[in-house]
Design a protein around this motif. Structure first.
Motif, PDB file in Angstrom:
ATOM      1  N   GLN A 110       3.065  -3.723  12.885  1.00 14.30           N
ATOM      2  CA  GLN A 110       2.796  -5.063  13.390  1.00 14.30           C
ATOM      3  C   GLN A 110       2.934  -6.126  12.300  1.00 14.30           C
ATOM      4  O   GLN A 110       3.197  -7.297  12.596  1.00 14.30           O
ATOM      5  N   GLN A 111       2.774  -5.716  11.031  1.00 10.70           N
ATOM      6  CA  GLN A 111       2.984  -6.660   9.938  1.00 10.70           C
ATOM      7  C   GLN A 111       4.474  -6.857   9.653  1.00 10.70           C
ATOM      8  O   GLN A 111       4.923  -7.961   9.336  1.00 10.70           O
ATOM      9  N   ALA A 136      -0.368  -0.114  12.627  1.00  5.72           N
ATOM     10  CA  ALA A 136      -0.983  -1.139  11.778  1.00  5.72           C
ATOM     11  C   ALA A 136       0.019  -1.712  10.787  1.00  5.72           C
ATOM     12  O   ALA A 136      -0.026  -2.909  10.466  1.00  5.72           O
ATOM     13  N   ASN A 137       0.917  -0.870  10.274  1.00  4.73           N
ATOM     14  CA  ASN A 137       1.955  -1.369   9.372  1.00  4.73           C
ATOM     15  C   ASN A 137       3.064  -2.071  10.141  1.00  4.73           C
ATOM     16  O   ASN A 137       3.566  -3.114   9.728  1.00  4.73           O
ATOM     17  N   ASP A 155       3.641   3.385  11.482  1.00  5.00           N
ATOM     18  CA  ASP A 155       2.257   3.342  11.928  1.00  5.00           C
ATOM     19  C   ASP A 155       2.003   1.972  12.550  1.00  5.00           C
ATOM     20  O   ASP A 155       2.413   0.946  12.011  1.00  5.00           O
ATOM     21  N   GLY A 209       1.029   3.187   3.178  1.00  2.90           N
ATOM     22  CA  GLY A 209       1.982   2.117   3.394  1.00  2.90           C
ATOM     23  C   GLY A 209       3.408   2.575   3.592  1.00  2.90           C
ATOM     24  O   GLY A 209       4.229   1.819   4.119  1.00  2.90           O
ATOM     25  N   TYR A 238       4.022  -6.812   2.200  1.00  4.84           N
ATOM     26  CA  TYR A 238       2.952  -6.985   3.177  1.00  4.84           C
ATOM     27  C   TYR A 238       1.703  -6.268   2.671  1.00  4.84           C
ATOM     28  O   TYR A 238       1.797  -5.239   1.995  1.00  4.84           O
ATOM     29  N   ILE A 245      -4.515   3.494   5.375  1.00  8.01           N
ATOM     30  CA  ILE A 245      -3.262   3.885   6.013  1.00  8.01           C
ATOM     31  C   ILE A 245      -2.155   3.857   4.960  1.00  8.01           C
ATOM     32  O   ILE A 245      -1.959   2.839   4.300  1.00  8.01           O
ATOM     33  N   GLY A 264      -0.626  -4.438   4.018  1.00  9.11           N
ATOM     34  CA  GLY A 264      -1.002  -3.120   4.509  1.00  9.11           C
ATOM     35  C   GLY A 264      -2.418  -3.104   5.057  1.00  9.11           C
ATOM     36  O   GLY A 264      -3.101  -4.128   5.146  1.00  9.11           O
ATOM     37  N   THR A 265      -2.875  -1.907   5.424  1.00 10.07           N
ATOM     38  CA  THR A 265      -4.204  -1.721   6.002  1.00 10.07           C
ATOM     39  C   THR A 265      -4.937  -0.648   5.221  1.00 10.07           C
ATOM     40  O   THR A 265      -4.378   0.431   4.989  1.00 10.07           O
ATOM     41  N   PRO A 266      -6.162  -0.903   4.775  1.00 10.94           N
ATOM     42  CA  PRO A 266      -6.905   0.112   4.011  1.00 10.94           C
ATOM     43  C   PRO A 266      -6.983   1.431   4.771  1.00 10.94           C
ATOM     44  O   PRO A 266      -7.247   1.465   5.978  1.00 10.94           O
ATOM     45  N   THR A 294       0.813  -1.219   0.000  1.00 11.29           N
ATOM     46  CA  THR A 294       0.000   0.000   0.000  1.00 11.29           C
ATOM     47  C   THR A 294       0.849   1.272   0.000  1.00 11.29           C
ATOM     48  O   THR A 294       0.321   2.363   0.235  1.00 11.29           O
TER      49      THR A 294
END
Length: 379
Positions: free
Chosen positions: A248-249, A245-246, A243, A238, A230, A236, A232-234, A202
């Motif tokens: 933690q991946q 959410a990123n 961040d 990338g 990875y 956010i 990513g999170t919609p 992302t």
């Protein structure tokens, strides 16, 4: 380095701020480490550009801020990994002398890359100093960074031994996946230690294709290099790898790579069997392989250019001494001439000449370049 100008213990971690001179610049380096005598393994972390983009595309410069904040408990948690973590403030950043990072970015790819080369040399000098401290285990070391810091980490690891390298969201320029890929790839191809490339799918600021090109090239010579992307999170961006959410991946692979680096013997960089001497033109993957093409060079030093035509669609592809890219656009007919806008603000006029050739006029920012494009023989 000079005596530290700051030593603080906060939230279970020790913070030190040092200054040192390298290449006639007074530079700043931060240390975050656990309390006690050690010795501790060394982790060198390289920060990003300090330049962000606003919603309207304006460059925002925050490079003057110190990257380490001892009063923020999040920074103290870095010491929980048991490492002596070294944060070099790049030249021009956070109290370090040097050129303005914003001016460097505005100066273009070559100016930006020169600063990154300087930052890599500064990081090497700081790491060499750290490794002679009695509280550092110099034979247990790793280096990592994100964005510009990923580039600096690869360039620095091509100059001295490390046990592991992690390059996250790696790239030198927003929106230009091709920028400086050749010299970065050549540096990465010198690294014999394991290298982990991490990128979010992302990431819209520095899309993964550029870093993937670096990996694809360098891993031909260095099988210990790994690529991980990875989802990513919609919602956010990338490119912001910090961040939550990123992060933690990315974190499990990152921690695994750093710990493995601390457990292995640092590996000396060396030249690969051959260097990347030829850059091929880039074309979009969906473009027909049998499309007609013409190529030429703008001036004695380049860049080289190629135009591929497919019906009412044209691709303008270019390459210079260290990078490459392409842009697509619909064809507008102006009499016998063809007009294309491959990039925003860029105009390309193709006027037919005898012998199935074109006169290509490239216009950008009020500047105009003209060359002749000859047909390319298809393989």
């Amino acid at each position: 380095m000079a005596s530290p100008s700051l030593i603080l213990e906060r939230n279970g971690a020790v913070f030190e701020r040092h200054t040192y001179r390298h290449e006639d610049l007074e530079l700043v380096a931060w240390i975050v480490r656990p309390p006690g005598l050690g010795p501790f393994p060394l982790l060198v972390l390289n920060h990003g550009s300090g330049i962000s983009l606003s919603s309207d595309g304006t460059l925002i410069d925050v490079s003057s801020r110190h990257i380490v904040d001892p009063e923020n408990p999040a920074w103290a948690r870095i010491a929980a990994n048991g490492a002596f973590t070294l944060f070099p403030e790049g030249r021009g950043y956070g109290g370090s002398e040097g050129p303005s990072p914003l001016d460097a970015v505005r100066g273009g790819t070559d100016t930006t890359f020169d600063v990154l080369l300087g930052r890599a040399a500064d990081a090497k000098a700081a790491a060499d100093w750290a490794c002679v401290r009695p509280d550092v285990e110099g034979d247990r070391c790793a280096i990592a960074g994100a964005s510009h810091g990923g580039v600096v980490s690869l360039l620095a690891a091509a100059q001295r031994p490390y046990g592991a390298v992690v390059a996250q969201a790696t790239g030198t320029s927003y929106g230009r996946i091709e920028a400086s890929v050749r010299p970065i790839a050549n540096a990465a191809a010198r690294i014999t230690a394991p290298v982990l490339f991490q990128h979010m799918q992302t990431d819209t600021l520095v899309p993964q294709e550029g870093a993937r090109t670096i990996f694809d090239w360098s891993s031909r010579f260095r099988p210990l290099q790994r690529w991980r992307d990875y989802p990513g999170t919609p919602g956010i961006e990338g490119h912001n790898v910090f961040d939550p959410a990123n992060a933690q991946q990315l974190r499990p692979d990152y921690i695994e790579a750093i710990r493995a680096g601390f457990s292995s013997t640092p590996s000396e960089p060396m030249d690969p069997p051959e260097q990347w001497m030829v850059l091929d033109f880039l074309l979009p993957a969906a473009f027909p392989p049998n499309a007609l093409r013409w190529s030429g060079r703008f001036g004695e030093e380049g860049p080289d250019a190629m135009v591929a035509l497919d019906g009412e669609q044209a691709v303008y592809s270019w390459k210079d001494h260290n990078s490459r890219g392409f842009g697509e656009g619909a064809i507008t007919h102006r009499g016998e001439a063809l007009f294309v806008e491959p990039y925003s603000g860029v105009q390309l006029l193709l006027e037919p000449l005898p012998g199935n050739t074109f006169q290509a006029t490239y216009i950008w920012g009020g500047q105009k370049s003209v060359t002749r494009l000859d047909p390319v023989k298809q393989r």
